[in-house]
Design a protein around this motif. Structure first.
Motif, PDB file in Angstrom:
ATOM      1  N   LEU A  23      -3.197   8.008  -7.622  1.00  0.00           N
ATOM      2  CA  LEU A  23      -4.514   8.574  -7.325  1.00  0.00           C
ATOM      3  C   LEU A  23      -4.467   9.646  -6.244  1.00  0.00           C
ATOM      4  CD1 LEU A  23      -6.574   5.232  -7.315  1.00  0.00           C
ATOM      5  CD2 LEU A  23      -6.494   6.951  -9.135  1.00  0.00           C
ATOM      6  N   ASP A  24      -3.269  10.060  -5.844  1.00  0.00           N
ATOM      7  CA  ASP A  24      -3.108  11.067  -4.785  1.00  0.00           C
ATOM      8  C   ASP A  24      -3.758  10.630  -3.474  1.00  0.00           C
ATOM      9  OD1 ASP A  24      -1.738  12.613  -6.600  1.00  0.00           O
ATOM     10  OD2 ASP A  24      -3.436  13.902  -7.087  1.00  0.00           O
ATOM     11  N   ASP A  40       0.835  -1.197   0.000  1.00  0.00           N
ATOM     12  CA  ASP A  40       0.000   0.000   0.000  1.00  0.00           C
ATOM     13  C   ASP A  40       0.874   1.253   0.000  1.00  0.00           C
ATOM     14  OD1 ASP A  40      -2.640   1.184   0.031  1.00  0.00           O
ATOM     15  OD2 ASP A  40      -2.340   1.656   2.135  1.00  0.00           O
ATOM     16  N   GLY A  41       0.663   2.156   0.943  1.00  0.00           N
ATOM     17  CA  GLY A  41       1.277   3.466   0.909  1.00  0.00           C
ATOM     18  C   GLY A  41       2.549   3.624   1.712  1.00  0.00           C
ATOM     19  N   CYS A  43       1.388   5.170  -5.727  1.00  0.00           N
ATOM     20  CA  CYS A  43       2.243   6.186  -5.118  1.00  0.00           C
ATOM     21  C   CYS A  43       1.326   7.165  -4.400  1.00  0.00           C
ATOM     22  CB  CYS A  43       3.072   6.905  -6.167  1.00  0.00           C
ATOM     23  SG  CYS A  43       4.157   8.174  -5.462  1.00  0.00           S
ATOM     24  N   SER A  44       1.491   7.291  -3.107  1.00  0.00           N
ATOM     25  CA  SER A  44       0.584   8.116  -2.318  1.00  0.00           C
ATOM     26  C   SER A  44       0.937   9.589  -2.430  1.00  0.00           C
ATOM     27  CB  SER A  44       0.608   7.686  -0.850  1.00  0.00           C
ATOM     28  OG  SER A  44       1.712   8.253  -0.183  1.00  0.00           O
ATOM     29  N   ASP A  45       0.083  10.411  -1.871  1.00  0.00           N
ATOM     30  CA  ASP A  45       0.293  11.855  -1.858  1.00  0.00           C
ATOM     31  C   ASP A  45       1.095  12.293  -0.638  1.00  0.00           C
ATOM     32  OD1 ASP A  45      -0.133  14.260  -3.289  1.00  0.00           O
ATOM     33  OD2 ASP A  45      -1.668  14.895  -1.872  1.00  0.00           O
ATOM     34  N   GLU A  46       1.568  11.340   0.161  1.00  0.00           N
ATOM     35  CA  GLU A  46       2.377  11.671   1.330  1.00  0.00           C
ATOM     36  C   GLU A  46       3.808  12.004   0.893  1.00  0.00           C
ATOM     37  OE1 GLU A  46       3.551  12.254   5.329  1.00  0.00           O
ATOM     38  OE2 GLU A  46       1.587  12.226   4.354  1.00  0.00           O
ATOM     39  N   GLY A  83      -4.830   0.250   3.763  1.00  0.00           N
ATOM     40  CA  GLY A  83      -4.770  -0.744   2.696  1.00  0.00           C
ATOM     41  C   GLY A  83      -5.669  -0.410   1.527  1.00  0.00           C
ATOM     42  N   THR A  84      -6.190   0.825   1.475  1.00  0.00           N
ATOM     43  CA  THR A  84      -7.129   1.190   0.410  1.00  0.00           C
ATOM     44  C   THR A  84      -6.496   1.095  -0.966  1.00  0.00           C
ATOM     45  OG1 THR A  84      -6.608   3.508   0.943  1.00  0.00           O
ATOM     46  CG2 THR A  84      -8.672   2.626   1.805  1.00  0.00           C
ATOM     47  N   GLY A  85      -5.246   1.520  -1.096  1.00  0.00           N
ATOM     48  CA  GLY A  85      -4.580   1.406  -2.387  1.00  0.00           C
ATOM     49  C   GLY A  85      -4.418  -0.037  -2.824  1.00  0.00           C
ATOM     50  N   SER A  86      -4.144  -0.918  -1.875  1.00  0.00           N
ATOM     51  CA  SER A  86      -4.017  -2.347  -2.183  1.00  0.00           C
ATOM     52  C   SER A  86      -5.315  -2.893  -2.748  1.00  0.00           C
ATOM     53  CB  SER A  86      -3.631  -3.130  -0.923  1.00  0.00           C
ATOM     54  OG  SER A  86      -2.352  -2.767  -0.470  1.00  0.00           O
ATOM     55  N   ALA A  87      -6.419  -2.528  -2.125  1.00  0.00           N
ATOM     56  CA  ALA A  87      -7.726  -3.017  -2.586  1.00  0.00           C
ATOM     57  C   ALA A  87      -8.048  -2.475  -3.969  1.00  0.00           C
ATOM     58  CB  ALA A  87      -8.812  -2.621  -1.590  1.00  0.00           C
TER      59      ALA A  87
END
Length: 345
Positions: free
Chosen positions: A304-305, A256-257, A283-286, A311-315
């Motif tokens: 997606l920023d 994930d992030g 790739c997170s927005d962090e 785990g939202t990005g993983s899903a």
């Protein structure tokens, strides 16, 4: 207590056969882009020319961090346990996304500063009521860190599927992740810290100064496990252990992030070949995540920023794994479809 895991070794013996299958599907060469790379990777992980996604699961590890006493978060520490309650009530984003993708979801109390008591749907692996404040003393003892890693390993051993996504919840854990990133990659602290749950510019600067002071105080923490114990969290240590065990079992690791990537950073310093088993969801927005991914030579599937965690990005990336294995298994070849291939001219 020493950590025991079987070294992960990559096996690329099927690479040529997988490349041949991918290249002879009814499409211009390379036209499915990163999906082709993903199909090849999953085939190598599973050592099969017909890879499949079975029993995908995401584990959300929750824990608290003593460093919140330094005022490094925009939210109070109680939000950690309140969000765990939200997970258990199926009210969070990860619940929605896991459900829509038919993905099992497990919620783990790795070290939340709250007494939940026996609860349906909550896996109690509590290592303590949060870590200590690493601004003053190491977050964990070596024994506590090893115990958390082993708990993560043992948890993975209970799973049946071949894809495991990682998520986390813990107020203060972006501070821990930034400290780990700085210590293990040498990236300046200013480039590791970000807004986390929504800090102002002054708040981000304060977080940076807290980390810099802590790093100076604990200058002797150099080796990966020492760094993890000094600056990490119970959920980060548990994830690192879970990742090592998942790779040992030849599972696809869906990363994930920022915080999950910091756990992987520790695991990769212990066993570099683990990266062969990792699919980077996004790739997170962090601030710092892009550089952390670059240090791992990672190519994320999505941009997606996001900066939610859980785990939202993983899903959200899981359908792309299905697409990769499905085209490899179901798409016709030029020969089977009697379609003319590109000429050599």
């Amino acid at each position: 207590m020493p950590i025991s895991y079987i070294p992960v070794t990559a096996n690329t013996s099927l690479a040529g056969e997988l490349d041949h299958l991918i290249n002879h599907k009814t499409k211009p060469l390379g036209s499915l882009g990163h999906l082709e790379t993903l199909a090849r990777q999953i085939g190598l992980i599973q050592q099969s020319t017909q890879p499949a996604i079975t029993g995908p699961a995401i584990i959300v590890f929750a824990a608290d961090h003593g460093v919140v006493a330094e005022g490094i978060s925009a939210y109070p520490q109680d939000v950690t346990w309140q969000m765990v309650e939200n997970f258990l009530a199926n009210g969070a984003a990860i619940n929605v996304f896991a459900r829509q993708n038919n993905c099992a979801l497990y919620i783990v109390d790795a070290g939340v500063k709250h007494a939940f008591g026996p609860r349906d749907g909550l896996l109690d692996r509590k290592q303590g009521p949060g870590t200590r404040n690493f601004a003053a003393e190491p977050a964990m003892t070596a024994q506590e860190c090893a115990s958390a890693m082993q708990a993560g390993m043992d948890l993975v051993d209970t799973l049946q599927g071949n894809v495991l996504g990682f998520g986390e919840m813990g107020i203060g854990n972006t501070t821990a992740a930034a400290a780990l990133m700085h210590k293990l990659t040498g990236t300046p602290v200013a480039k590791c810290v970000g807004a986390g749950t929504g800090l102002s510019a002054d708040g981000v600067l304060h977080k940076q100064r807290v980390i810099e002071a802590a790093v100076a105080k604990h200058a002797g923490a150099i080796e990966p496990l020492d760094v993890l114990a000094t600056f990490g969290g119970f959920e980060i240590a548990m994830m690192a252990g879970a990742m090592l065990k998942a790779a040992e079992r030849r599972m696809v690791l869906l990363i994930d992030g920022f915080i999950v990537s910091s756990a992987l950073l520790v695991a990769a310093r212990l066993q570099p070949a683990i990266l062969d088993y990792c699919v980077f969801a996004h790739c997170s927005d962090e601030n710092g995540h892009r550089q952390l991914l670059a240090s791992l030579d990672a190519r994320p599937l999505l941009q997606l920023d996001l900066r939610l965690g859980e785990g939202t990005g993983s899903a959200l990336a899981l359908p792309l794994l299905h697409a990769a294995v499905n085209f490899l298994d179901q798409m016709a070849t030029f020969g089977s479809a009697q379609v003319s291939e590109k000429s050599a001219h």
